[in-house]
Design an enzyme around this catalytic site. Sequence first.
Site, PDB file in Angstrom:
ATOM      1  N   ASP A  32       0.977  -1.123  -0.190  1.00 48.33           N
ATOM      2  CA  ASP A  32       0.280  -0.160  -0.243  1.00 48.33           C
ATOM      3  C   ASP A  32       0.809   1.271  -0.119  1.00 48.33           C
ATOM      4  O   ASP A  32       1.269   2.172   0.900  1.00 48.33           O
ATOM      5  CB  ASP A  32      -0.818  -0.201   1.408  1.00 48.33           C
ATOM      6  CG  ASP A  32      -2.016  -1.114   1.387  1.00 48.33           C
ATOM      7  OD1 ASP A  32      -2.250  -1.824   0.510  1.00 48.33           O
ATOM      8  OD2 ASP A  32      -1.926  -1.771   2.185  1.00 48.33           O
ATOM      9  N   GLU A 206     -13.665  -0.831  -6.677  1.00 48.49           N
ATOM     10  CA  GLU A 206     -12.968  -2.015  -5.437  1.00 48.49           C
ATOM     11  C   GLU A 206     -12.071  -1.180  -3.894  1.00 48.49           C
ATOM     12  O   GLU A 206     -13.590  -1.651  -2.770  1.00 48.49           O
ATOM     13  CB  GLU A 206     -12.258  -3.042  -5.703  1.00 48.49           C
ATOM     14  CG  GLU A 206     -11.377  -4.013  -5.130  1.00 48.49           C
ATOM     15  CD  GLU A 206     -13.523  -4.874  -4.298  1.00 48.49           C
ATOM     16  OE1 GLU A 206     -13.794  -4.979  -5.182  1.00 48.49           O
ATOM     17  OE2 GLU A 206     -13.585  -5.638  -3.481  1.00 48.49           O
ATOM     18  N   GLU A 325      23.590   7.000   5.728  1.00 49.45           N
ATOM     19  CA  GLU A 325      22.866   5.886   6.403  1.00 49.45           C
ATOM     20  C   GLU A 325      23.551   4.586   5.473  1.00 49.45           C
ATOM     21  O   GLU A 325      23.071   4.082   4.682  1.00 49.45           O
ATOM     22  CB  GLU A 325      21.680   6.042   6.515  1.00 49.45           C
ATOM     23  CG  GLU A 325      21.306   7.543   6.878  1.00 49.45           C
ATOM     24  CD  GLU A 325      22.226   7.857   8.669  1.00 49.45           C
ATOM     25  OE1 GLU A 325      22.258   6.519   9.010  1.00 49.45           O
ATOM     26  OE2 GLU A 325      22.928   8.630   8.796  1.00 49.45           O
ATOM     27  N   GLU A 327      22.060   2.451   5.698  1.00 42.91           N
ATOM     28  CA  GLU A 327      20.330   1.744   5.734  1.00 42.91           C
ATOM     29  C   GLU A 327      19.869   2.358   4.320  1.00 42.91           C
ATOM     30  O   GLU A 327      18.636   2.470   4.128  1.00 42.91           O
ATOM     31  CB  GLU A 327      19.085   1.594   7.090  1.00 42.91           C
ATOM     32  CG  GLU A 327      18.882   3.214   7.487  1.00 42.91           C
ATOM     33  CD  GLU A 327      19.807   3.544   8.116  1.00 42.91           C
ATOM     34  OE1 GLU A 327      21.016   3.024   8.437  1.00 42.91           O
ATOM     35  OE2 GLU A 327      19.660   4.480   8.925  1.00 42.91           O
ATOM     36  N   ASP A 440      26.433   1.566  10.614  1.00 41.42           N
ATOM     37  CA  ASP A 440      25.508   2.410  11.257  1.00 41.42           C
ATOM     38  C   ASP A 440      25.542   3.493  10.062  1.00 41.42           C
ATOM     39  O   ASP A 440      24.649   4.419   9.719  1.00 41.42           O
ATOM     40  CB  ASP A 440      25.640   2.923  12.577  1.00 41.42           C
ATOM     41  CG  ASP A 440      24.648   4.283  12.703  1.00 41.42           C
ATOM     42  OD1 ASP A 440      23.582   4.104  12.373  1.00 41.42           O
ATOM     43  OD2 ASP A 440      24.585   5.125  12.991  1.00 41.42           O
TER      44      ASP A 440
END
Length: 463
Positions: A32, A206, A325, A327, A440
């Site tokens: 979503d 829908e 970062e 991540e 990190d």
Amino acid sequence: MLCALAVVVLTAAVPSAARADNPIVQTVYTADPAPLVHNGRVYLYTGHDEDNSTYFTMKEWRVYSSADMVNWTDHGSPMNLGTFSWASANAWAGQVVARNGKFYWYVPVTNRSTGRMAIGVGVATSPTGPFTDAIGRPLAENGEIDPTVFIDDDGQAYLYWGNPNLWYVRLNADMISYSGAVTQIPLTTAGFGTRTGTANRPTLYEEGPWVYKRNGLYYNVFAAKCCSEFIGYSTAPGPTGPWTYRGTVMATQGGSFTNHAGIVDFNGGSYFFYHNGALPGGGGYTRSVAVEKFSYNGDGTLPAITMTSAGAAQNGTLNPYVRQEAETMAWSSGVETEPASGGGLNVGYLDNGDYVKVKGVAFGSGATSFTARVASAGAGGRIEVRLGGPTGTLAGTCTVPVTGGWQTWTTVSCPVSGATGTRDLYLRFTGGSGYLFNVDSWQFAGASAARGGAPVPGDASMR
Ligand code: FUB
């Protein structure tokens, strides 16, 4: 989180991970998508399908952001069911909008006291949260789902939602209350297409509306038919209609029986977000968000868009001479993320051979060293700095010591060579058995940095 087995399978199942940037997130299942452009970045808000789900077992929402549509930073989960004391289950499809220096996240959840789906609203002063319950109760409740919010040029905001019906209400400028009645949008076949074979749902509509305006035309892009869904859309001359059905944007495909659209313009391009079941173990309840770039037709209609594993082209490059970062990634294998003690997230649960891909890294005339912030209560190991692929050219190797704790951070550096021009960077984590270490952040130094690639304020030194 994706189990280690699934990630191992994923590595084997994607023949050339170097070409694949869809799905956007590989560390968990996401669903979503709801994009928001703010201050030069795209923030992508998603749901989180639990591993091995056999229903829409969703407890939290997640946020990712990108400056280039390819390298996405994981901001973790700044809102979950616990944010809403009155909610008991079903952290389903929502959307964030910005107004008055705040960010409002409209979500459907089950109201514990009524057992019905209701619309809650979270609020934060940052697009990455943390979000709190803005009003301590549902904003609206009629048992239906999937809110989308659109703010018109005159400042009037509209909240739309619904399955099986379609509703709207005018939000007040505070974004957490409304005026006037909750109104049902007539689901006519002229407005929303004709569905065959289901008497109680005569139109294609829908769920999952995504309402926006472009060049004076109002668009409602929605999940159509069931099941499996496709993405269709309608247009209107005004925010409340009358709607005219315009056809298919994304045909049924992708291994998930739902789909869910979000559309934004960013840096001169238009982007279509959706979800599918493309990750290993993926399916109708283990979905993943993805993105395609598209162009509107000359008359403003939407083109047919097909799911790809390549995704959108990179919009710009990534600067390796400021702190990045760990991540932030275009792709990963075997990697998970978790909150880091100093804020943000770190990558962790790294086994031998796991890697992170960072796409389109602009090394310029050349990097001379690589520095990373690392921690290990495990075996320690090495970060291999590679170019072009997970086993591509080795530009340098940093040794990571055992630091005594998974959040006990230290800085490691190593020389690098051959990292010039714009290349795809792979940080490959190697060592013995078991979890090796956490990372990190990272940063390169080199001639390019000295010549003008000054670190951005606040990122001048590694934490
Ligand atoms: O993710 C749970 C539900 O599935 C959403 O609310 C719907 O839009 C469908 O994607």
